[in-house]
Design an enzyme around this catalytic site. Structure first.
Site, PDB file in Angstrom:
ATOM      1  N   CYS A   1      36.885  36.860  42.805  1.00 11.47           N
ATOM      2  CA  CYS A   1      35.935  37.239  44.058  1.00 11.47           C
ATOM      3  C   CYS A   1      35.847  38.827  43.604  1.00 11.47           C
ATOM      4  CB  CYS A   1      36.779  37.222  45.185  1.00 11.47           C
ATOM      5  SG  CYS A   1      35.914  37.383  46.743  1.00 11.47           S
TER       6      CYS A   1
ATOM      7  N   HIS B   1      37.001  31.503  45.400  1.00 11.09           N
ATOM      8  CA  HIS B   1      38.554  31.565  45.403  1.00 11.09           C
ATOM      9  C   HIS B   1      39.249  30.358  44.871  1.00 11.09           C
ATOM     10  CE1 HIS B   1      39.130  35.484  47.377  1.00 11.09           C
ATOM     11  NE2 HIS B   1      37.966  34.954  47.955  1.00 11.09           N
TER      12      HIS B   1
ATOM     13  N   GLU C   1      42.283  29.559  44.256  1.00 14.28           N
ATOM     14  CA  GLU C   1      43.500  29.547  45.123  1.00 14.28           C
ATOM     15  C   GLU C   1      43.129  28.909  46.498  1.00 14.28           C
ATOM     16  OE1 GLU C   1      42.369  33.445  46.515  1.00 14.28           O
ATOM     17  OE2 GLU C   1      41.757  32.289  44.627  1.00 14.28           O
TER      18      GLU C   1
END
EC number: 4.3.2.10
Length: 221
Positions: free
Chosen positions: A92, A202, A204
């Site tokens: 990001c 992202h 994750e």
């Protein structure tokens, strides 16, 4: 007769999530552990320098992230790791600060300048870009290996790089692999450039697709 010894287990790769005050470090830690890494959240200079992989997260404003990174000597760590060919991954705003500059509200902030280019406001009717989107993965991408073309990743951002301008003149050097996505106008969604990889989205927070992507990165360490 003694029992035959079992084959030695493959050693986990050590990954440091650099904790400089800007980023979802706990989410990144959990996702990397799920992908098989031995993870530590720290801003310790030596640990970050010597880990198998360094992940640089980032949320918020470009200028604030750069200020926090420099105060934690993260700019030196990234530079030294890359000088030695040690893997670094940005996520990001942690990707955005790898470019030459960020422009927010008319104010220009110097980035790490690992790649040329400017991080500028998204050119779209709806901003921020928040939600799931597909990407156009670069041919031969290691980062997106094993993922279907319709795999979706989670984005949340108001700024991006719309123009890629890095040229490779040395035929012995592999050209960077640049992955794109579109929200209004196409923007850079991921880059694989030697030891330096990064994603605008992202991983994750991107479910199984993000887990596969992180597994792919860890597999190169």
């Amino acid at each position: 007769m003694s029992a035959p010894s079992s084959a030695p287990s493959k050693k986990q790769k050590k990954v440091v999530v650099f904790d400089y005050g800007f980023g979802n470090v706990r989410s990144a830690e959990r996702a990397l552990a799920r992908a098989g890494a031995d993870v530590e959240i720290t801003r310790d200079y030596d640990k970050a320098l010597n880990a198998d992989g360094l992940l640089v997260p980032g949320v918020g404003a470009f200028a604030s992230c750069m200020k926090g990174l420099r105060e934690a000597r993260g700019d030196w760590i990234v530079d030294r790791r890359l000088s030695g060919g040690r893997p670094v991954m940005g996520i990001c705003v942690g990707m955005q600060i790898l470019f030459a500059r960020g422009i927010e509200h008319g104010v220009e902030t110097e980035g790490l300048d690992e790649w040329p280019g400017s991080v500028e406001p998204l050119q779209a009717e709806i901003v921020p870009h928040m939600g799931w989107n597909t990407v156009d993965a670069a041919p031969g991408s290691q980062l997106f290996a094993g993922l279907d073309a319709d795999a979706r990743f989670y984005f949340v951002h108001s700024y991006a790089v719309h123009d890629w301008s890095l040229e490779t003149h040395n035929p012995a050097m592999e050209a960077p692999k640049v992955t794109w996505s579109t929200h209004g106008k196409p923007f850079v969604a991921a880059v694989e450039n030697g030891a330096l990889w990064a994603t605008q989205f992202h991983p994750e927070k991107s479910g199984d697709a993000g887990a596969q992507l992180l597994t792919n990165w860890i597999g190169t360490l």
